[in-house]
Write an enzyme that holds these catalytic residues in place. Structure first.
Site, PDB file in Angstrom:
ATOM      1  N   ASP A   8      -8.919   3.352 -23.479  1.00  0.00           N
ATOM      2  CA  ASP A   8      -9.757   3.423 -22.292  1.00  0.00           C
ATOM      3  C   ASP A   8     -10.049   1.994 -21.860  1.00  0.00           C
ATOM      4  O   ASP A   8      -9.454   1.036 -22.374  1.00  0.00           O
ATOM      5  CB  ASP A   8     -11.026   4.240 -22.550  1.00  0.00           C
ATOM      6  CG  ASP A   8     -12.020   3.553 -23.489  1.00  0.00           C
ATOM      7  OD1 ASP A   8     -11.734   2.453 -24.019  1.00  0.00           O
ATOM      8  OD2 ASP A   8     -13.105   4.126 -23.697  1.00  0.00           O
ATOM      9  N   HIS A   9     -10.973   1.834 -20.922  1.00  0.00           N
ATOM     10  CA  HIS A   9     -11.310   0.513 -20.389  1.00  0.00           C
ATOM     11  C   HIS A   9     -11.869  -0.416 -21.470  1.00  0.00           C
ATOM     12  O   HIS A   9     -11.569  -1.602 -21.473  1.00  0.00           O
ATOM     13  CB  HIS A   9     -12.309   0.644 -19.228  1.00  0.00           C
ATOM     14  CG  HIS A   9     -13.520   1.447 -19.585  1.00  0.00           C
ATOM     15  ND1 HIS A   9     -13.486   2.829 -19.639  1.00  0.00           N
ATOM     16  CD2 HIS A   9     -14.770   1.075 -19.918  1.00  0.00           C
ATOM     17  CE1 HIS A   9     -14.690   3.267 -19.985  1.00  0.00           C
ATOM     18  NE2 HIS A   9     -15.480   2.223 -20.165  1.00  0.00           N
ATOM     19  N   CYS A  65     -10.705   2.535 -28.234  1.00  0.00           N
ATOM     20  CA  CYS A  65     -11.831   2.656 -27.299  1.00  0.00           C
ATOM     21  C   CYS A  65     -12.989   1.860 -27.885  1.00  0.00           C
ATOM     22  O   CYS A  65     -12.820   1.185 -28.910  1.00  0.00           O
ATOM     23  CB  CYS A  65     -12.195   4.111 -27.002  1.00  0.00           C
ATOM     24  SG  CYS A  65     -13.006   5.035 -28.309  1.00  0.00           S
ATOM     25  N   GLY A  70     -14.260   8.513 -29.723  1.00  0.00           N
ATOM     26  CA  GLY A  70     -13.782   9.403 -28.663  1.00  0.00           C
ATOM     27  C   GLY A  70     -12.289   9.636 -28.723  1.00  0.00           C
ATOM     28  O   GLY A  70     -11.822  10.774 -28.621  1.00  0.00           O
ATOM     29  N   HIS A  98      -3.248   8.349 -48.646  1.00  0.00           N
ATOM     30  CA  HIS A  98      -3.836   9.605 -49.123  1.00  0.00           C
ATOM     31  C   HIS A  98      -3.849  10.715 -48.082  1.00  0.00           C
ATOM     32  O   HIS A  98      -3.840  11.895 -48.452  1.00  0.00           O
ATOM     33  CB  HIS A  98      -5.266   9.374 -49.599  1.00  0.00           C
ATOM     34  CG  HIS A  98      -5.344   8.543 -50.833  1.00  0.00           C
ATOM     35  ND1 HIS A  98      -6.531   8.291 -51.482  1.00  0.00           N
ATOM     36  CD2 HIS A  98      -4.385   7.887 -51.552  1.00  0.00           C
ATOM     37  CE1 HIS A  98      -6.306   7.517 -52.538  1.00  0.00           C
ATOM     38  NE2 HIS A  98      -5.014   7.257 -52.597  1.00  0.00           N
ATOM     39  N   ASN A  99      -3.915  10.361 -46.802  1.00  0.00           N
ATOM     40  CA  ASN A  99      -4.060  11.375 -45.749  1.00  0.00           C
ATOM     41  C   ASN A  99      -2.836  11.510 -44.861  1.00  0.00           C
ATOM     42  O   ASN A  99      -2.828  12.332 -43.950  1.00  0.00           O
ATOM     43  CB  ASN A  99      -5.282  11.075 -44.881  1.00  0.00           C
ATOM     44  CG  ASN A  99      -6.536  10.873 -45.689  1.00  0.00           C
ATOM     45  OD1 ASN A  99      -7.123   9.800 -45.669  1.00  0.00           O
ATOM     46  ND2 ASN A  99      -6.945  11.883 -46.429  1.00  0.00           N
ATOM     47  N   ARG A 136      -3.295  18.434 -50.381  1.00  0.00           N
ATOM     48  CA  ARG A 136      -4.516  18.336 -49.564  1.00  0.00           C
ATOM     49  C   ARG A 136      -4.172  18.227 -48.085  1.00  0.00           C
ATOM     50  O   ARG A 136      -4.800  18.879 -47.249  1.00  0.00           O
ATOM     51  CB  ARG A 136      -5.335  17.142 -50.016  1.00  0.00           C
ATOM     52  CG  ARG A 136      -5.826  17.305 -51.437  1.00  0.00           C
ATOM     53  CD  ARG A 136      -6.377  16.022 -52.012  1.00  0.00           C
ATOM     54  NE  ARG A 136      -6.705  16.244 -53.421  1.00  0.00           N
ATOM     55  CZ  ARG A 136      -6.815  15.278 -54.304  1.00  0.00           C
ATOM     56  NH1 ARG A 136      -6.632  14.030 -53.939  1.00  0.00           N
ATOM     57  NH2 ARG A 136      -7.111  15.564 -55.549  1.00  0.00           N
TER      58      ARG A 136
END
Length: 142
Positions: A8-9, A65, A70, A98-99, A136
Site C-alpha cells: 500500500d502507500h 504495509c 493488513g 517450521h511453517n 503441522r
C-alpha cells in the site's frame, strides 16, 4: 526465483527498494503495485500478489504495509498461502523452516529498510525442514 510484490502507500518506498534489491540479485519480480505513496486500500494490491503465489506464477510473495498486519491478514485468506509477518530475522527463518511460509509481510513503519532486506535474505535462503513440521503445516488448510 520469481517473487511477487505488493504494497500500500505506507509500504511503497520499501517495496520499490526491495524490488531493485531483488532484481540486483537476479530474481524476477512481479510488481502488483501500488506505484506511488498516494493513499490506497491495501487489499487491492495484496490480493493479486497472493494470487500470483497461489497460482504458482511466483515462487514467493512479499507484501508491505505500515504494520504488516493488513496485508498479512488479506493474503492469508487465499488457499495455500502462508504469509508470515516478520520484523526480526529469526522470525523469518522460523516462518520458512517450521511453517513453510510462502509469503512474507513487512511492517514498514516499524523496521528499517536495512532490516527488511536482511529479513528477506533470510526468508528466501531458508528451506522448509519438513518432518514433524510437515504434519503441522498440513493441518492448516481449512
Amino acid at each position: 526465483m520469481t517473487i511477487a510484490l505488493g504494497s500500500d502507500h505506507a509500504g511503497y518506498n520499501f517495496k520499490a527498494h526491495i524490488r531493485d534489491y531483488l532484481v540486483e540479485k537476479n530474481h524476477t519480480c512481479l510488481d502488483f503495485g501500488t506505484f506511488s505513496d498516494a493513499s490506497v486500500d491495501y487489499p487491492d494490491f495484496a490480493h493479486p500478489t497472493a494470487e500470483a503465489v497461489e497460482s504458482q506464477k511466483a515462487d514467493f510473495g512479499i507484501v508491505v504495509c505500515g504494520s504488516g498486519n493488513g496485508v498479512a491478514i488479506t493474503t492469508n485468506k487465499h488457499a495455500g498461502i502462508r504469509c508470515a509477518l516478520c520484523w526480526q530475522i529469526d522470525l523469518a527463518v522460523l516462518a520458512r523452516a517450521h511453517n513453510d511460509a510462502n509469503m512474507l509481510a513487512i511492517p514498514a513503519r516499524f523496521i528499517t529498510l536495512e532490516t527488511a532486506l536482511l529479513i528477506i535474505d533470510a526468508f528466501l535462503a531458508t528451506p522448509f525442514e519438513g518432518g514433524r513440521h510437515a504434519n503441522r503445516v498440513n493441518k492448516i488448510t481449512c
